[in-house]
Design a protein around this motif. Structure first.
Motif, PDB file in Angstrom:
ATOM      1  N   SER A   1      -5.384   0.476  32.651  1.00  0.00           N
ATOM      2  CA  SER A   1      -4.919   0.520  33.923  1.00  0.00           C
ATOM      3  C   SER A   1      -3.279   0.229  34.164  1.00  0.00           C
ATOM      4  CB  SER A   1      -5.909  -0.102  34.984  1.00  0.00           C
ATOM      5  OG  SER A   1      -5.635  -1.673  34.764  1.00  0.00           O
ATOM      6  N   GLY A   2      -3.020   0.716  35.168  1.00  0.00           N
ATOM      7  CA  GLY A   2      -1.565   0.713  35.659  1.00  0.00           C
ATOM      8  C   GLY A   2      -0.329   0.704  34.588  1.00  0.00           C
ATOM      9  N   ASN A   3      -0.883   1.536  33.251  1.00  0.00           N
ATOM     10  CA  ASN A   3       0.275   1.722  32.432  1.00  0.00           C
ATOM     11  C   ASN A   3       1.113   3.084  32.702  1.00  0.00           C
ATOM     12  OD1 ASN A   3      -0.780  -0.270  30.385  1.00  0.00           O
ATOM     13  ND2 ASN A   3      -2.697   0.914  30.907  1.00  0.00           N
ATOM     14  N   GLU A   4       2.298   3.078  32.030  1.00  0.00           N
ATOM     15  CA  GLU A   4       2.973   4.306  32.257  1.00  0.00           C
ATOM     16  C   GLU A   4       3.278   4.930  30.955  1.00  0.00           C
ATOM     17  OE1 GLU A   4       6.532   3.523  34.442  1.00  0.00           O
ATOM     18  OE2 GLU A   4       5.551   2.490  36.071  1.00  0.00           O
ATOM     19  N   ILE A   5       2.917   6.182  30.646  1.00  0.00           N
ATOM     20  CA  ILE A   5       2.542   6.463  29.333  1.00  0.00           C
ATOM     21  C   ILE A   5       3.511   7.836  29.303  1.00  0.00           C
ATOM     22  CG2 ILE A   5       0.891   7.536  27.848  1.00  0.00           C
ATOM     23  CD1 ILE A   5      -1.266   5.894  29.663  1.00  0.00           C
ATOM     24  N   VAL A   6       4.563   7.993  28.938  1.00  0.00           N
ATOM     25  CA  VAL A   6       5.417   8.926  29.082  1.00  0.00           C
ATOM     26  C   VAL A   6       5.962   9.585  28.041  1.00  0.00           C
ATOM     27  CG1 VAL A   6       7.804   9.259  30.419  1.00  0.00           C
ATOM     28  CG2 VAL A   6       6.078   7.774  31.161  1.00  0.00           C
ATOM     29  N   GLY A   7       6.145  10.763  27.642  1.00  0.00           N
ATOM     30  CA  GLY A   7       6.995  11.550  26.653  1.00  0.00           C
ATOM     31  C   GLY A   7       6.416  11.175  25.185  1.00  0.00           C
TER      32      GLY A   7
ATOM     33  N   HIS B   1       0.418   9.622  19.284  1.00  0.00           N
ATOM     34  CA  HIS B   1      -0.563   9.361  20.604  1.00  0.00           C
ATOM     35  C   HIS B   1       0.107   8.282  21.367  1.00  0.00           C
ATOM     36  CE1 HIS B   1      -3.719  11.535  18.630  1.00  0.00           C
ATOM     37  NE2 HIS B   1      -3.948  10.596  17.835  1.00  0.00           N
ATOM     38  N   GLY B   2       0.228   8.096  22.736  1.00  0.00           N
ATOM     39  CA  GLY B   2       0.631   7.161  23.469  1.00  0.00           C
ATOM     40  C   GLY B   2      -0.322   5.899  23.281  1.00  0.00           C
ATOM     41  N   ILE B   3      -1.521   6.096  23.869  1.00  0.00           N
ATOM     42  CA  ILE B   3      -2.623   5.186  23.793  1.00  0.00           C
ATOM     43  C   ILE B   3      -3.862   5.847  22.929  1.00  0.00           C
ATOM     44  CG2 ILE B   3      -4.075   3.431  24.812  1.00  0.00           C
ATOM     45  CD1 ILE B   3      -2.190   2.965  26.767  1.00  0.00           C
TER      46      ILE B   3
ATOM     47  N   VAL C   1       2.024   5.886  16.899  1.00  0.00           N
ATOM     48  CA  VAL C   1       1.000   5.389  17.938  1.00  0.00           C
ATOM     49  C   VAL C   1       1.535   4.393  18.787  1.00  0.00           C
ATOM     50  CG1 VAL C   1      -1.290   4.791  18.574  1.00  0.00           C
ATOM     51  CG2 VAL C   1      -0.815   6.490  16.946  1.00  0.00           C
ATOM     52  N   GLY C   2       1.585   4.279  19.999  1.00  0.00           N
ATOM     53  CA  GLY C   2       2.097   3.137  20.918  1.00  0.00           C
ATOM     54  C   GLY C   2       1.105   2.088  20.693  1.00  0.00           C
ATOM     55  N   PHE C   3      -0.207   2.209  21.226  1.00  0.00           N
ATOM     56  CA  PHE C   3      -1.269   1.272  20.971  1.00  0.00           C
ATOM     57  C   PHE C   3      -2.385   2.066  20.734  1.00  0.00           C
ATOM     58  CE2 PHE C   3       0.065  -0.777  25.191  1.00  0.00           C
ATOM     59  CZ  PHE C   3       1.274  -1.302  24.685  1.00  0.00           C
ATOM     60  N   ALA C   4      -2.876   1.462  19.066  1.00  0.00           N
ATOM     61  CA  ALA C   4      -4.139   1.970  18.634  1.00  0.00           C
ATOM     62  C   ALA C   4      -5.277   1.123  18.915  1.00  0.00           C
ATOM     63  CB  ALA C   4      -3.772   2.178  17.084  1.00  0.00           C
ATOM     64  N   LEU C   5      -6.056   1.529  19.928  1.00  0.00           N
ATOM     65  CA  LEU C   5      -7.169   0.542  20.241  1.00  0.00           C
ATOM     66  C   LEU C   5      -8.414   0.949  19.410  1.00  0.00           C
ATOM     67  CD1 LEU C   5      -6.833   0.565  23.998  1.00  0.00           C
ATOM     68  CD2 LEU C   5      -5.314  -0.663  22.358  1.00  0.00           C
TER      69      LEU C   5
ATOM     70  N   LEU D   1     -11.522  -4.741  26.157  1.00  0.00           N
ATOM     71  CA  LEU D   1     -10.003  -4.837  26.009  1.00  0.00           C
ATOM     72  C   LEU D   1      -9.620  -4.596  27.487  1.00  0.00           C
ATOM     73  CD1 LEU D   1      -9.177  -2.847  22.946  1.00  0.00           C
ATOM     74  CD2 LEU D   1      -9.622  -5.354  23.240  1.00  0.00           C
ATOM     75  N   THR D   2      -8.667  -5.431  27.838  1.00  0.00           N
ATOM     76  CA  THR D   2      -7.739  -5.261  29.320  1.00  0.00           C
ATOM     77  C   THR D   2      -6.520  -4.974  28.955  1.00  0.00           C
ATOM     78  OG1 THR D   2      -9.080  -6.676  30.193  1.00  0.00           O
ATOM     79  CG2 THR D   2      -7.347  -6.036  31.343  1.00  0.00           C
ATOM     80  N   ILE D   3      -5.947  -3.581  29.057  1.00  0.00           N
ATOM     81  CA  ILE D   3      -4.700  -2.752  28.786  1.00  0.00           C
ATOM     82  C   ILE D   3      -4.146  -2.517  30.103  1.00  0.00           C
ATOM     83  CG2 ILE D   3      -3.562  -1.232  27.405  1.00  0.00           C
ATOM     84  CD1 ILE D   3      -5.638  -2.985  25.710  1.00  0.00           C
ATOM     85  N   THR D   4      -3.193  -3.427  30.495  1.00  0.00           N
ATOM     86  CA  THR D   4      -2.484  -3.192  31.842  1.00  0.00           C
ATOM     87  C   THR D   4      -1.255  -3.189  31.730  1.00  0.00           C
ATOM     88  OG1 THR D   4      -2.831  -5.639  32.338  1.00  0.00           O
ATOM     89  CG2 THR D   4      -4.776  -4.137  33.142  1.00  0.00           C
ATOM     90  N   ASP D   5      -0.645  -2.376  32.787  1.00  0.00           N
ATOM     91  CA  ASP D   5       0.693  -2.608  33.052  1.00  0.00           C
ATOM     92  C   ASP D   5       1.911  -2.763  31.737  1.00  0.00           C
ATOM     93  OD1 ASP D   5       0.304  -2.854  35.899  1.00  0.00           O
ATOM     94  OD2 ASP D   5      -0.273  -5.071  35.476  1.00  0.00           O
ATOM     95  N   ASN D   6       1.446  -1.604  30.932  1.00  0.00           N
ATOM     96  CA  ASN D   6       2.121  -1.518  29.847  1.00  0.00           C
ATOM     97  C   ASN D   6       3.138  -0.253  29.807  1.00  0.00           C
ATOM     98  OD1 ASN D   6       1.235  -3.880  27.809  1.00  0.00           O
ATOM     99  ND2 ASN D   6      -0.519  -2.619  28.532  1.00  0.00           N
ATOM    100  N   LEU D   7       4.152  -0.462  29.203  1.00  0.00           N
ATOM    101  CA  LEU D   7       5.145   0.948  29.357  1.00  0.00           C
ATOM    102  C   LEU D   7       5.090   1.359  27.799  1.00  0.00           C
ATOM    103  CD1 LEU D   7       7.084   2.164  30.731  1.00  0.00           C
ATOM    104  CD2 LEU D   7       8.995   0.834  30.409  1.00  0.00           C
ATOM    105  N   VAL D   8       4.540   2.733  27.771  1.00  0.00           N
ATOM    106  CA  VAL D   8       4.270   3.308  26.335  1.00  0.00           C
ATOM    107  C   VAL D   8       5.055   4.867  26.267  1.00  0.00           C
ATOM    108  CG1 VAL D   8       2.683   4.188  24.897  1.00  0.00           C
ATOM    109  CG2 VAL D   8       1.898   2.444  26.250  1.00  0.00           C
TER     110      VAL D   8
END
Lengths: 461, 292
Positions: free
Chosen positions: A302-308, A289-291, A262-266, A272-279
């Motif tokens: 917001s503003g995250n890129e969640i790919v593949g 899971h990505g997030i 899992v990229g980020f397990a919240l 929480l403010t989860i911004t501009d990350n690359l997952v």
């Protein structure tokens, strides 16, 4: 038999087919059907630990044991290290600095000999800089770590921490700075037998930036820790890249998580403010899971890129969150929405080329995500924009009857893209009388808000 | 032998071919009738009209999907063309073929043929082949023009998928032309054949798959049953052949379901050929029993 006047038609047709087959045969030889997405570099941990005889220099005096130098140190003293120390030490004096001697090519090495915690900090304001810390004990239940930080205002900077169970354990200490460290666990142990890379327990106000964490259990683990700002960390080959438990009001920004389960397990946290990350490419395990957004309230993603990833976003019993401006691309499922999640605002995201854009398991409940007059971009949506404002006048059902059907009966996949599918989709988007459960986007966008999505194909096509 | 270099309507060529019982004569019968059918199809503008329809729809689709051209745009366009072809090619083939037999009876041509010492089933085969040549050429040229535009835009790198699409579209056309021949051999009047053609089109293009979806939703079917549902529709066989080739836009689930159901390419190709040959045999049998 066939006279010349009419034969031209068949001849032209034959010619076209012959050319097409020849061209097809020629191109089949050069065919490259890989559709991998871009993957980041994974640098090895540099092997620059010192091997010489140990020397700890305090106020011009050289000690061959660090413990002796620490016993002699006064608050505010600076100890310069060189060589290979085979001892486990505790810092009890406030404002002491441990750092590498000037001009050394190799990092002074603290070696725990495979037992206990290597470096323990009990005093406030301690700085540890430029060391190699390794070979801690292997007992997860005993909390064996490379460093254990119990003093407030510590600065742990530019260290390499290798072959440890836990990397840096911060225990009930506030305003700790953890920056530019590289942490690597034991890749030979199964992920659940490892400790966490950076373990924050009641570590309010910590700053975690520019760290590389790999092959431990969770990259950054939060428990009862608030107001932590984590930026620009790289997290890979882990169970969870980042793992929040009972930790409110935190910021996670500009981080990279790839190749994890899992990229980020919240989990179980608020604000929480989860911004501009690359997952990217988080599918190495059971969850994939990505997030993961589980029991999370009033947070912003917001503003995250969640790919593949397996599931780009997995939203489980989460309420009143904002999911905005993310690029969700090439995941198996773009967004999976389940366990009574409600009140989400999902706007201006790009859902690009996911196997399934969205899946929702709500029964007899239709989620309506648009708080504004603009929705999200869905690469598989049928959009009609009559007034040219970039938002379609025809609603889109990213998760509806057909998605449910495919989930329950994979065999129905054989009829995907058939006119029958189109008919059901059309009926669903045109006649609200066929309202089932799922998700509706009233204003799907006609163009993706993220126009740089193509960069993921640059190396591959 | 009249010495006319362009015998019209094929009348002289029939005289030309002596009535023998040898194998060569059989082929000659069929070839003569096929030649007549083909020439009529070109002269009465059916062939050109079909070409124009295929080319117009394909070009329109390519032009209007231009906005979303991405790195994998080629695959997406071919997938869209395949979806379009599922509607268009059966409609064209049925419209072109529904009057092949019953129409010939209306204008007296069938009676004339049946009066000659030619086996009736050879009339059916000859009629089919003549129209098939025109239809195949129309599909090849119509979608070939669109293919030329795609080459101009994307080059030849992924062209093999388009070749498979064109071959599939031709097979789809041949299959529905054979089905049209069955309807035409069965119907007493042209209007009946036309109505039947429309019902067949609606059935195979839409209703069959809708019912199949319903059956899959209602019952837990075995893989073999799903495969049977797919193979019992030539339009479905074509769709899966082409989309399977494209990986259905990167959908791994599609390939998994296909292989689980045993729908490999040889099976699909065999089914497609069966959907051409079996209706043709049925039409041959029906025309033997036909009463003028």
């Amino acid at each position: 038999m066939i006279s010349v006047t009419e034969a031209w038609f068949a001849l032209v047709g034959t010619l076209v087919m012959v050319l097409a087959v020849i061209a097809g045969g020629a191109s089949a030889m050069t065919e490259d059907t890989d559709r991998e997405v871009w993957t980041p570099d994974t640098p090895e941990l540099a092997a620059d630990a010192a091997d010489g005889s140990p020397a700890a220099i305090l106020n011009g005096e050289s000690y061959d044991r660090l413990g002796a130098a620490l016993d002699a140190a006064e608050p505010g003293d600076e100890i310069e290290l060189a060589g290979h120390f085979e001892e486990r030490v505790t810092v009890d004096t406030p404002n002491v600095t441990l750092r590498a001697a000037d001009g050394a090519n190799f990092r002074p090495r603290l070696d725990g000999g495979g037992e206990g915690t290597v470096l323990t900090i009990n005093a406030t304001g301690v700085t540890v800089e430029g060391l190699w810390v390794g070979d801690s004990g292997t007992q997860r239940s005993e909390e064996h770590a490379g460093m254990l930080v119990r003093g407030d205002d510590a600065t742990i900077q530019n260290n390499r921490i290798a072959d440890v169970t836990f990397g840096i354990w911060v225990s009930s200490a506030t305003d700790v700075i953890i920056a530019d460290n590289e942490i690597s666990g034991d890749a030979d142990r199964s992920r659940n037998q490892r400790g966490n890379g950076i373990h924050l327990f009641e570590a309010d106000g910590a700053t975690v930036e520019h760290n590389d964490v790999r092959t431990v259990r969770d990259g950054i683990y939060y428990q009862w820790s608030s107001d932590v700002v984590a930026t620009d960390n790289n997290l890979w080959d882990l169970r969870y890249g980042v793992h929040y438990m009972y930790s409110d009001d935190n910021v996670l920004s500009g981080n990279l998580a790839f190749g994890n389960d899992v990229g980020f397990a919240l989990m179980i946290s608020q604000n929480l403010t989860i911004t501009d990350n690359l997952v990217v490419d988080n599918r190495q395990g059971a969850s994939q899971h990505g997030i993961l957004v589980k029991d999370i309230d009033d947070s912003e993603i917001s503003g995250n890129e969640i790919v593949g990833n397996g599931n780009g976003l997995y939203v489980y019993n989460a309420h009143d969150n904002v999911i905005e401006d993310n690029l969700v691309m090439e995941n198996h499922v773009g967004i999976h929405f389940t366990a009574g999640s409600s009140g989400e605002r999902v706007v201006n995201n790009t859902f690009m080329h996911n196997d399934r854009s969205a899946h929702a398991t709500q029964t007899a409940h239709l989620s309506d995500w648009n708080a504004t007059d603009r929705g999200n971009y869905w690469s598989d949506a049928r959009t009609i924009d009559l007034d040219g404002d970039g938002a379609s006048e025809v609603r889109h059902r990213p998760a509806g009857t057909l998605e449910d059907l495919l989930r329950a009966h994979p065999g129905a996949e054989a009829f995907s893209e058939s006119p029958a599918f189109d008919a059901v989709r059309l009926a669903e988007s045109s006649f609200p009388i066929l309202e089932g459960s799922g998700v509706v986007d009233h204003h799907p966008l006609t163009e993706p808000p993220h126009d740089h999505w193509r960069q993921y194909y640059e190396d591959h096509d | 032998m009249t010495g006319d270099p362009r015998p019209d309507g094929g009348v002289t060529t029939i005289v030309e071919a002596p009535v023998e019982q040898g194998r060569l004569a059989n082929v000659a019968d069929i070839r003569t009738i096929a030649g007549i059918e083909y020439r009529l199809a070109v002269r009465n503008r059916w062939a050109l009209a079909l070409t124009a329809v295929f080319a117009a729809f394909a070009l329109g689709l390519i032009t209007f999907s231009g906005a979303s051209v991405g790195p994998d745009g080629f695959d997406r366009i071919v997938a869209s063309l395949a979806v379009l072809a599922v509607y268009l090619v059966p409609l064209g083939a049925l419209a072109f073929g529904y009057d092949a037999i019953v129409g010939a009876e209306d204008n007296g041509w069938l009676q004339a043929l049946f009066a000659l010492p030619i086996r009736r089933w050879r009339v059916a085969i000859g009629t089919y082949l003549g129209r098939a040549i025109a239809l195949v050429a129309a599909i090849a040229i119509g979608f070939g023009i669109a293919g030329g535009m795609l080459i101009a835009e994307f080059g030849l790198a992924e062209w093999s998928t388009y070749t498979v699409f064109m071959l599939g579209a031709i097979a789809l056309g041949l299959s529905f032309l054979a089905i049209a021949l069955v309807l035409s051999s069965l119907a007493r009047e042209k209007t009946h054949a036309l109505g039947g053609a429309l019902v067949v089109w609606a059935w195979f293009v839409l209703v069959h798959d809708l019912l199949a979806l319903g059956v899959i939703a209602a019952f837990r079917l075995s893989d073999a049953a799903v495969a049977a549902l797919v193979l019992s529709n030539p339009a479905g066989v074509f769709r899966i052949l082409v989309l399977g080739m494209l990986g259905a836009g990167g959908d791994a689930g599609f390939a998994t379901v296909m292989s689980a159901a045993g729908l490999s390419y040889p099976v699909l190709v065999a089914a497609m050929i069966a959907w051409i040959v079996i209706p043709l045999i049925v039409a041959g049998v029906l025309i033997q029993r036909r009463r003028l």
